[in-house]
Design a protein around this motif. Structure first.
Motif, PDB file in Angstrom:
ATOM      1  N   UNK A  23      21.725  -9.518 -14.882  1.00 48.14           N
ATOM      2  CA  UNK A  23      20.666 -10.446 -15.276  1.00 48.14           C
ATOM      3  C   UNK A  23      20.409 -11.533 -14.245  1.00 48.14           C
ATOM      4  N   UNK A  24      21.037 -11.396 -13.091  1.00 46.91           N
ATOM      5  CA  UNK A  24      20.710 -12.281 -11.973  1.00 46.91           C
ATOM      6  C   UNK A  24      19.432 -11.812 -11.264  1.00 46.91           C
ATOM      7  N   UNK A  25      19.097 -10.535 -11.466  1.00 47.57           N
ATOM      8  CA  UNK A  25      17.940  -9.953 -10.788  1.00 47.57           C
ATOM      9  C   UNK A  25      16.647 -10.467 -11.411  1.00 47.57           C
ATOM     10  N   UNK A  26      15.754 -10.999 -10.533  1.00 45.56           N
ATOM     11  CA  UNK A  26      14.466 -11.500 -11.016  1.00 45.56           C
ATOM     12  C   UNK A  26      13.300 -10.691 -10.493  1.00 45.56           C
ATOM     13  N   UNK A  27      13.564  -9.845  -9.489  1.00 43.65           N
ATOM     14  CA  UNK A  27      12.490  -9.032  -8.917  1.00 43.65           C
ATOM     15  C   UNK A  27      13.049  -7.777  -8.283  1.00 43.65           C
ATOM     16  N   UNK A  28      12.315  -6.684  -8.439  1.00 45.96           N
ATOM     17  CA  UNK A  28      12.737  -5.404  -7.861  1.00 45.96           C
ATOM     18  C   UNK A  28      11.562  -4.841  -7.082  1.00 45.96           C
ATOM     19  N   UNK A  29      11.768  -4.564  -5.802  1.00 45.18           N
ATOM     20  CA  UNK A  29      10.714  -3.957  -4.978  1.00 45.18           C
ATOM     21  C   UNK A  29      11.129  -2.530  -4.647  1.00 45.18           C
ATOM     22  N   UNK A  30      10.158  -1.606  -4.688  1.00 41.47           N
ATOM     23  CA  UNK A  30      10.483  -0.222  -4.379  1.00 41.47           C
ATOM     24  C   UNK A  30       9.435   0.391  -3.458  1.00 41.47           C
ATOM     25  N   UNK A  31       9.876   1.381  -2.687  1.00 40.79           N
ATOM     26  CA  UNK A  31       8.971   2.185  -1.860  1.00 40.79           C
ATOM     27  C   UNK A  31       9.295   3.644  -2.122  1.00 40.79           C
ATOM     28  N   UNK A  32       8.245   4.437  -2.364  1.00 38.44           N
ATOM     29  CA  UNK A  32       8.425   5.869  -2.568  1.00 38.44           C
ATOM     30  C   UNK A  32       7.622   6.604  -1.494  1.00 38.44           C
ATOM     31  N   UNK A  33       8.284   7.404  -0.688  1.00 37.23           N
ATOM     32  CA  UNK A  33       7.615   8.244   0.301  1.00 37.23           C
ATOM     33  C   UNK A  33       7.314   9.599  -0.326  1.00 37.23           C
ATOM     34  N   UNK A  34       6.064  10.072  -0.126  1.00 38.36           N
ATOM     35  CA  UNK A  34       5.610  11.309  -0.755  1.00 38.36           C
ATOM     36  C   UNK A  34       5.067  12.243   0.324  1.00 38.36           C
ATOM     37  N   UNK A  35       5.242  13.538   0.146  1.00 36.24           N
ATOM     38  CA  UNK A  35       4.703  14.511   1.103  1.00 36.24           C
ATOM     39  C   UNK A  35       3.183  14.558   0.935  1.00 36.24           C
ATOM     40  N   UNK A  36       2.483  14.181   1.984  1.00 39.08           N
ATOM     41  CA  UNK A  36       1.031  14.186   1.968  1.00 39.08           C
ATOM     42  C   UNK A  36       0.550  15.523   2.525  1.00 39.08           C
ATOM     43  N   UNK A  37      -0.445  16.114   1.863  1.00 34.86           N
ATOM     44  CA  UNK A  37      -0.979  17.396   2.341  1.00 34.86           C
ATOM     45  C   UNK A  37      -1.968  17.138   3.467  1.00 34.86           C
ATOM     46  N   UNK A  38      -1.473  17.279   4.693  1.00 34.02           N
ATOM     47  CA  UNK A  38      -2.353  17.020   5.826  1.00 34.02           C
ATOM     48  C   UNK A  38      -3.173  18.255   6.159  1.00 34.02           C
ATOM     49  N   UNK A  39      -2.827  19.395   5.538  1.00 32.55           N
ATOM     50  CA  UNK A  39      -3.613  20.624   5.692  1.00 32.55           C
ATOM     51  C   UNK A  39      -3.798  21.039   7.142  1.00 32.55           C
ATOM     52  N   UNK A  40      -2.831  20.714   7.979  1.00 30.59           N
ATOM     53  CA  UNK A  40      -2.957  20.988   9.407  1.00 30.59           C
ATOM     54  C   UNK A  40      -2.837  22.483   9.691  1.00 30.59           C
ATOM     55  N   UNK A  41      -3.722  22.964  10.518  1.00 28.47           N
ATOM     56  CA  UNK A  41      -3.601  24.323  11.048  1.00 28.47           C
ATOM     57  C   UNK A  41      -3.515  25.395   9.963  1.00 28.47           C
ATOM     58  N   UNK A  42      -4.147  25.116   8.816  1.00 30.52           N
ATOM     59  CA  UNK A  42      -4.201  26.133   7.775  1.00 30.52           C
ATOM     60  C   UNK A  42      -2.874  26.466   7.147  1.00 30.52           C
ATOM     61  N   UNK A  43      -1.906  25.579   7.277  1.00 28.12           N
ATOM     62  CA  UNK A  43      -0.592  25.829   6.703  1.00 28.12           C
ATOM     63  C   UNK A  43      -0.550  25.502   5.224  1.00 28.12           C
ATOM     64  N   UNK A  44       0.618  25.679   4.619  1.00 28.84           N
ATOM     65  CA  UNK A  44       0.781  25.446   3.190  1.00 28.84           C
ATOM     66  C   UNK A  44       0.847  23.962   2.867  1.00 28.84           C
ATOM     67  N   UNK A  45       1.061  23.141   3.885  1.00 30.75           N
ATOM     68  CA  UNK A  45       1.233  21.715   3.652  1.00 30.75           C
ATOM     69  C   UNK A  45       2.675  21.354   3.364  1.00 30.75           C
ATOM     70  N   UNK A  46       3.506  22.382   3.159  1.00 28.83           N
ATOM     71  CA  UNK A  46       4.923  22.114   2.881  1.00 28.83           C
ATOM     72  C   UNK A  46       5.661  21.756   4.175  1.00 28.83           C
ATOM     73  N   UNK A  47       6.787  21.099   4.027  1.00 25.95           N
ATOM     74  CA  UNK A  47       7.609  20.779   5.189  1.00 25.95           C
ATOM     75  C   UNK A  47       9.074  20.961   4.842  1.00 25.95           C
ATOM     76  N   UNK A  48       9.868  21.152   5.889  1.00 24.96           N
ATOM     77  CA  UNK A  48      11.310  21.222   5.692  1.00 24.96           C
ATOM     78  C   UNK A  48      11.942  20.069   6.440  1.00 24.96           C
TER      79      UNK A  48
END
Lengths: 155, 88
Positions: A23-48
């Motif tokens: 209960x000492x916490x007064x603020x929580x900041x978060x960042x979520x990185x998401x796979x963006x479909x860049x559709x490059x070169x006709x690929x599936x957009x998936x990455x490894x």
């Protein structure tokens, strides 16, 4: 806390778990990185995402320790996934919690900026003719340099 | 010496991990890269442009002049691209 995993994560559950009982916490900041479909070169957009087991955990702990030294944070969580990810899937979660919002927000941004240039991960994008390794962007190194410059100003 | 290769360095060299015993004159990272380049076409191609090669010794980033020991774990890889999906 650091987690390097193949499995997906639940942002809401992680946010609740991190602050539960503190209960000492007064603020929580978060960042979520998401796979963006860049559709490059006709690929599936998936990455490894490939990483260096051992060094990855070591660098993430270092980055967490650095953030805890710079800001009065009550809790930090970094989850980074590896393996094959489809567009729309979450790659990374960074959470910083503090008594006050400035430390939480700045701590969160610091963590993701540093993570991008320090943590040993590499992306392989699927394309129509097989795939290609993603080049690092100089913008990421500039984002890290910004924090170094901020240090210099404070000295 | 335990050698690890990641991303396109692994693909070009053709393996992700190998144990090698470089000759005694291999004292630094640069010496190691020079020696590896002579081991075959894949190595030479992977290590041709050293501006895009990053090095970690025992899981810490080091420069090309870093001194090496026979029992070191040496990893070679391109600049890292982790953290998010909006690269490209």
């Amino acid at each position: 806390m650091i987690k390097v995993q193949r499995e997906e994560f639940d942002v809401g559950a992680e946010l609740s778990a991190l602050s539960r009982g503190n209960h000492n916490i007064g603020g929580i900041a978060s960042f979520v990185g998401v796979v963006r479909d860049i559709g490059a070169d006709g690929g599936s957009g998936a990455m490894t995402l490939e990483h260096y087991p051992g060094m990855t955990e070591r660098k993430l702990v270092e980055i967490e320790t650095e953030a805890l030294a710079r800001w009065p944070l009550d809790a930090v969580l970094i989850i980074h996934r590896y393996g094959r990810l489809e567009p729309g899937e979450q790659i990374v979660l960074v959470i910083a919690a503090s008594a006050h919002r400035a430390a939480a927000l700045e701590g969160c941004q610091f963590l993701i900026d540093w993570l991008k240039t320090q943590a040993p991960f590499w992306k392989f994008e699927e394309t129509a003719d097989g795939g290609k390794w993603v080049d690092a962007r100089s913008g990421d190194e500039l984002a890290t340099a910004r924090w170094d410059a901020a240090d210099d100003r404070h000295r | 010496m335990q050698l690890l290769y990641f991303a396109w360095l692994r693909a070009k060299i053709g393996t992700g991990e190998e144990r090698l015993e470089p000759p005694p004159e291999v004292a630094t990272v640069t010496d190691l890269l020079d020696w590896l380049s002579g081991r075959g076409e894949g190595y030479a191609e992977a290590l041709a442009d050293r501006s895009v090669v990053r090095v970690a010794v025992n899981q810490e980033y080091v420069g090309f002049d870093y001194p090496l020991s026979p029992e070191d774990e040496v990893a070679l890889f391109p600049p890292v691209t982790g953290g998010r999906g909006d690269v490209g």
